[in-house]
Design an enzyme around this catalytic site. Structure first.
Site, PDB file in Angstrom:
ATOM      1  N   GLY A  37       3.905   1.568  -2.360  1.00 34.90           N
ATOM      2  CA  GLY A  37       2.707   0.988  -1.852  1.00 34.90           C
ATOM      3  C   GLY A  37       3.021   0.063  -0.597  1.00 34.90           C
ATOM      4  NE  ARG A  38       4.020  -4.989  -3.384  1.00 33.56           N
ATOM      5  CZ  ARG A  38       3.527  -5.982  -3.986  1.00 33.56           C
ATOM      6  NH1 ARG A  38       3.084  -7.055  -3.195  1.00 33.56           N
ATOM      7  NH2 ARG A  38       3.802  -6.239  -5.313  1.00 33.56           N
ATOM      8  CE  LYS A  54       7.629  -5.941  -4.439  1.00 33.99           C
ATOM      9  NZ  LYS A  54       8.088  -6.295  -5.809  1.00 33.99           N
ATOM     10  N   GLY A  96      -0.171  -3.583   2.036  1.00 31.73           N
ATOM     11  CA  GLY A  96       1.508  -2.916   2.151  1.00 31.73           C
ATOM     12  C   GLY A  96       2.283  -4.246   2.407  1.00 31.73           C
ATOM     13  NE  ARG A 145      12.440  -3.370  -4.461  1.00 32.06           N
ATOM     14  CZ  ARG A 145      11.546  -3.395  -5.119  1.00 32.06           C
ATOM     15  NH1 ARG A 145      11.267  -4.180  -6.016  1.00 32.06           N
ATOM     16  NH2 ARG A 145      10.587  -2.216  -5.214  1.00 32.06           N
ATOM     17  NE  ARG A 202       9.444   2.389  -8.359  1.00 28.52           N
ATOM     18  CZ  ARG A 202       9.310   0.945  -8.407  1.00 28.52           C
ATOM     19  NH1 ARG A 202       8.540   0.506  -9.396  1.00 28.52           N
ATOM     20  NH2 ARG A 202       9.509   0.228  -7.272  1.00 28.52           N
ATOM     21  CG  ASP A 252       3.903   1.900 -11.999  1.00 29.53           C
ATOM     22  OD1 ASP A 252       3.142   1.735 -12.851  1.00 29.53           O
ATOM     23  OD2 ASP A 252       3.770   1.380 -10.987  1.00 29.53           O
ATOM     24  CG  ASN A 253       5.950  -2.074 -12.467  1.00 29.76           C
ATOM     25  OD1 ASN A 253       6.171  -1.530 -11.289  1.00 29.76           O
ATOM     26  ND2 ASN A 253       5.088  -2.823 -12.868  1.00 29.76           N
ATOM     27  CG  ASP A 310       8.760  -2.988  -9.156  1.00 29.16           C
ATOM     28  OD1 ASP A 310       9.305  -2.996  -8.162  1.00 29.16           O
ATOM     29  OD2 ASP A 310       8.046  -1.937  -9.463  1.00 29.16           O
TER      30      ASP A 310
END
Length: 515
Positions: A103-104, A123, A136, A186, A193, A267-268, A277
């Site tokens: 998303g970002r 990020k 975002g 990063r 994931r 998702d993390n 994350d």
């Protein structure tokens, strides 16, 4: 070379050093991602540059010049990069959330390095098709926390994504209040994931699921091919097995340093067993197995003591996603059983090392008795919420400097006993511990302990001080903390205050999912 990503960018193409890019992920096809360019920000400036990481990766010093600042701000592109956002789904706080995606975070590509191929992400670089109504962006506050904590985890020897640099911008971003924007760059061997696999499985797209799994095995987890021998040649069962083992090892390391992630949604969760994350994380101050670091986690799903079980639940979700490929229900369950045996073993080894009991001093015959020692002292610490990091460090120093049985009159041991109110209970435990260890081994044990129990961790209040200074334009505290946290086991004379008990106001800090 840089090229402007849009007409709004103020930068023109310039001849600059180019990373050696490759783009294996793009070869999978656009079912897996959406090509797009970062959204420029106003007046970017360097907030932090991680020269040790850049050097470690063998990337040129020019990467951190002011022209490349524009690339790391999203205002220009390094020639050879192919920015995109990947699609994934996932379970959030135990509920199926459907399609999510980057998303970002905008993926720039993969670059060759002295540490192997590294994927690079910006990020906070603007909206993507997966922003779900969000802007975002990332704010300076959370970006500083991620930059510092990813490097702190690396310093502790815990698998993690890394932070290459941090760019700040005065551009306003609204969260609970109006804040300023930031972009953290990063890097990791892969940002895949659990949720990437859940996405295609939920859609019934077995072909894409297989393509993604084959990509992961071929480029990131080739050991699956050898591990498949244990699973009747089933390489997808081996994939799940490798991931569960890496996850078990990671969770043991988290628990051993008192780290709370805060948002262990599927998702993390990294396929490679990396810490990923960094949101409402915390290194615990006073030890409390029920500690909840995320102010948004009203049910305590991700409390410290629940993290290992949540990791297993997430692995079960991954197993369900891989089920069409494994195609053997009993085998899938058997693979998952590995976590139930490996996590306790990894944690036991980690906690024994905190006691200096490793190598020849940790025979298998003593494993159960040693775990009793661990449980007993952890229960004492929990009863009084003893500072987690300080206790283990003081115990390490006491073992190094003392050769006689613990006593309240012995200054070395009193630094440990002064941390608790129930001194008789602690002295009884210390007597059992020193008898088990054998005083003849104290010197060698203590050195192991000093390289296992850190003096410095990224406590919330330390990050908060760096954030408050940065919000005034002073980024010096970020560098100070980074220098301490990249070698957290060293003494760093003159910086004792960074290893002391937190101030009273630290209890009032609330960290949520907002970023």
């Amino acid at each position: 070379m840089l090229s402007a990503p849009s007409e709004t960018s103020a930068r023109s193409p310039q001849a600059l050093p180019v990373l050696d890019w490759t783009h294996r992920l793009t070869q999978l096809g656009t079912r897996f991602f959406t090509p797009l360019q970062p959204t420029p920000v106003a007046a970017p400036r360097w907030a932090a540059r991680n020269d040790p990481l850049r050097t470690e990766l063998g990337w040129p010093a020019e990467l951190f010049d002011d022209d490349h600042l524009q690339a790391f701000a999203g205002n220009a592109l390094m020639v050879g990069s192919q920015p995109l956002a990947t699609v994934y789904s996932g379970h959030q706080f135990g509920q199926w959330a459907g399609q999510l995606g980057d998303g970002r975070a905008i993926w720039l590509g993969e670059a060759a390095s002295a540490q192997g191929t590294q994927e690079i992400q910006l990020k906070g670089a603007g909206r993507t098709p997966y922003s779900r109504g969000g802007d975002g962006r990332a704010v300076l506050r959370s970006s500083i926390r991620e930059y510092l904590c990813s490097e702190a985890m690396h310093g502790l020897g815990i698998a993690t994504t890394r932070a290459l640099c941090l760019v700040a911008s005065p551009e306003p971003v609204r969260r609970e209040t109006m804040e300023s924007a930031a972009i953290v760059t990063r890097v990791a061997p892969s940002f895949l994931r659990f949720g990437h696999f859940e996405h295609f499985s939920a859609q019934g797209d077995t072909d894409s699921l297989r393509i993604l799994a084959d990509h992961a095995i071929s480029h990131h987890l080739p050991e699956c091919n050898e591990r498949a021998v244990l699973w009747q040649g089933n390489v997808y069962a081996a994939l799940l097995d490798v991931v569960q083992e890496r996850t078990a090892r990671l969770l043991a390391q988290w628990q051993a340093v008192g780290f709370c992630h805060g948002v262990m949604n599927t998702d993390n969760m990294s396929l490679l067993g990396l810490t990923i994350d960094y949101g409402p994380f915390q290194f615990m101050d006073g030890f409390d197995p029920g500690h909840i670091c995320n102010h948004s986690d009203h049910q305590g799903r991700y409390a410290y003591g629940r993290q290992p079980n949540v990791a297993y639940w997430n692995l079960y979700c991954l197993a369900q996603a891989l089920a069409p490929l494994i195609d053997d229900h009993d085998m899938t369950l058997q693979v998952l059983e590995g976590y139930k045996s490996q996590f306790p073993r990894f944690l036991g080894d980690a906690m024994r090392a905190k006691l200096g009991l490793s190598g020849a001093l940790a025979p298998e015959s003593e494993r159960e008795n040693d775990w009793t020692l661990v449980e007993d002292v952890m229960q004492l610490m929990a009863a009084e919420k003893v500072d987690f990091t300080l206790f283990w460090r003081q115990l390490s120093l006491a073992v190094v400097h003392q050769s006689q049985a613990p006593s309240l009159t012995n200054t070395g041991w009193s630094a440990v006993t002064d941390l608790v109110l129930d001194r008789p209970r602690l002295l009884e435990w210390l007597a059992r511990y020193t008898t088990r260890a054998g005083q003849a081994h104290f010197s060698s044990m203590g050195e192991v302990m000093l390289r296992t129990n850190p003096k410095f961790v990224l406590r919330n209040h330390l990050a908060e001080i760096a954030i408050r200074k940065a919000q005034t334009g002073d980024f010096s505290e970020i560098d100070t903390l980074h220098n301490l946290l990249k070698s957290p086991f060293d003494e760093h004379p003159g910086f004792e205050a960074y290893a002391a008990l937190p101030p009273d106001w630290a209890d009032q800090l609330e960290i949520s999912c907002s970023s």
